[in-house]
Motif scaffolding. Sequence first.
Motif, PDB file in Angstrom:
ATOM      1  N   ALA A   1       0.841  -1.199   0.000  1.00 11.93           N
ATOM      2  CA  ALA A   1       0.000   0.000   0.000  1.00 11.93           C
ATOM      3  C   ALA A   1       0.872   1.244   0.000  1.00 11.93           C
ATOM      4  O   ALA A   1       1.993   1.244   0.533  1.00 11.93           O
ATOM      5  N   THR A   2       0.348   2.309  -0.599  1.00 14.43           N
ATOM      6  CA  THR A   2       1.016   3.609  -0.543  1.00 14.43           C
ATOM      7  C   THR A   2       0.579   4.331   0.718  1.00 14.43           C
ATOM      8  O   THR A   2      -0.344   3.888   1.426  1.00 14.43           O
ATOM      9  N   LEU A   3       1.220   5.444   1.029  1.00 14.57           N
ATOM     10  CA  LEU A   3       0.824   6.238   2.188  1.00 14.57           C
ATOM     11  C   LEU A   3      -0.585   6.807   2.014  1.00 14.57           C
ATOM     12  O   LEU A   3      -1.254   7.139   2.991  1.00 14.57           O
ATOM     13  N   GLN A   4      -1.033   6.901   0.774  1.00 16.45           N
ATOM     14  CA  GLN A   4      -2.383   7.406   0.500  1.00 16.45           C
ATOM     15  C   GLN A   4      -3.437   6.304   0.570  1.00 16.45           C
ATOM     16  O   GLN A   4      -4.620   6.548   0.390  1.00 16.45           O
ATOM     17  N   GLY A   5      -3.003   5.065   0.827  1.00 12.48           N
ATOM     18  CA  GLY A   5      -3.947   3.972   0.986  1.00 12.48           C
ATOM     19  C   GLY A   5      -4.213   3.167  -0.264  1.00 12.48           C
ATOM     20  O   GLY A   5      -5.027   2.240  -0.255  1.00 12.48           O
ATOM     21  N   GLU A   6      -3.543   3.483  -1.355  1.00 10.30           N
ATOM     22  CA  GLU A   6      -3.725   2.699  -2.577  1.00 10.30           C
ATOM     23  C   GLU A   6      -3.059   1.326  -2.392  1.00 10.30           C
ATOM     24  O   GLU A   6      -1.921   1.240  -1.948  1.00 10.30           O
ATOM     25  N   GLN A   7      -3.785   0.266  -2.741  1.00 10.71           N
ATOM     26  CA  GLN A   7      -3.290  -1.082  -2.513  1.00 10.71           C
ATOM     27  C   GLN A   7      -3.220  -1.884  -3.809  1.00 10.71           C
ATOM     28  O   GLN A   7      -3.963  -1.627  -4.751  1.00 10.71           O
ATOM     29  N   LYS A   8      -2.309  -2.849  -3.812  1.00 12.38           N
ATOM     30  CA  LYS A   8      -2.271  -3.843  -4.868  1.00 12.38           C
ATOM     31  C   LYS A   8      -1.603  -5.090  -4.320  1.00 12.38           C
ATOM     32  O   LYS A   8      -0.928  -5.052  -3.274  1.00 12.38           O
ATOM     33  N   THR A   9      -1.769  -6.196  -5.012  1.00 11.13           N
ATOM     34  CA  THR A   9      -1.210  -7.468  -4.549  1.00 11.13           C
ATOM     35  C   THR A   9      -0.207  -8.004  -5.559  1.00 11.13           C
ATOM     36  O   THR A   9      -0.478  -8.038  -6.766  1.00 11.13           O
TER      37      THR A   9
END
Length: 337
Positions: free
Chosen positions: A232-240
């Motif tokens: 996740a980024t600090l902005q909350g964007e996630q990926k796997t």
Amino acid sequence: MADTIDTDVAIVGAGPAGLFAVFECGMLKMSSLLIDALDEVGGQCAALYPEKPIYDIPAHPAIDAADLVAKLETQIAPFGAPRLLGRRVVGLSGEAGALTLTTDKGDRVTARAVIIAAGAGAFGPNRPPLDGLDAYEATGSVQYYVRRREDFRGKRVVIAGGGDSAVDWALALKDVAASIAVIHRRPKFRAAPEMAARLDEAAASGAIEMVVPYQLHGLEGEAGMLTGVTVATLQGEQKTLVADVLLPFFGLSMDLGPIAEWGLALERHHLPVVPATCETTMPGVFAIGDVATYPGKLKLILQGFSEAAMAAHAIHPIVHPGQALHFEYSTSKGVPG
């Protein structure tokens, strides 16, 4: 009661600096004994990265850590220094010329001087705060050290961290693993500039996937078998990221253990020493390698080798009082039989 072992110099720590201290003491006709908490000699080189190449050992453009330890073993073989392995020194008492050490296994050692070459002390990895981590560690899906490159052949490897270990192992495994992804929270890495540049080149060629700026967020899988790493980024964007193995390289936690209770001065978990002699604040007790600190100190194996020589020369008058030390180069005196 356990028998007492007597030696001129007791060396606490059997990593590269401690091993070379055996050689330097032996060249000055002083006996020595090695004590280490690990069950094998070599310290971090043997326990953490035996197949990792080291590039700053003189006369070796590159040498694997395990090979360096093997060559040091060959070099000190003529001196026959006994080893007490799998032991921690729990007590130190006495004075210069008459020191006594005790171990957690009941050993008692008397020595004229002591060299502490304990490296990082008792070391362990800084573990990421991820749910279910224990189960993945138990299966080897999450590992903190690389002992054999071949263990990762054909596997999808995710590496987290921004220091030397993360960069070095990404480069070392890229031709073995099926894929390599490197997670770091910012574009700039703390690794050696040359290695960071090689990482950039590998990323540009597609050999390594750079996952920046991301941080570890979670693990996916069943029964401890990893299938994916969520970031996740600090902005909350996630990926796997698809993964078979996660290698988090967030440094080692350092614990001097009983050494911290011996009455020696401490400076941020290190032992301050006199630069010219490597003597600590306790007369007759010396420190070399990563555990020692002084102005201008460099944490390099080669500096630990130099400190081993300085400590041995400073110890000579303690072991052989009143005997002049006629220093000779090894090229002229050879190695004592």
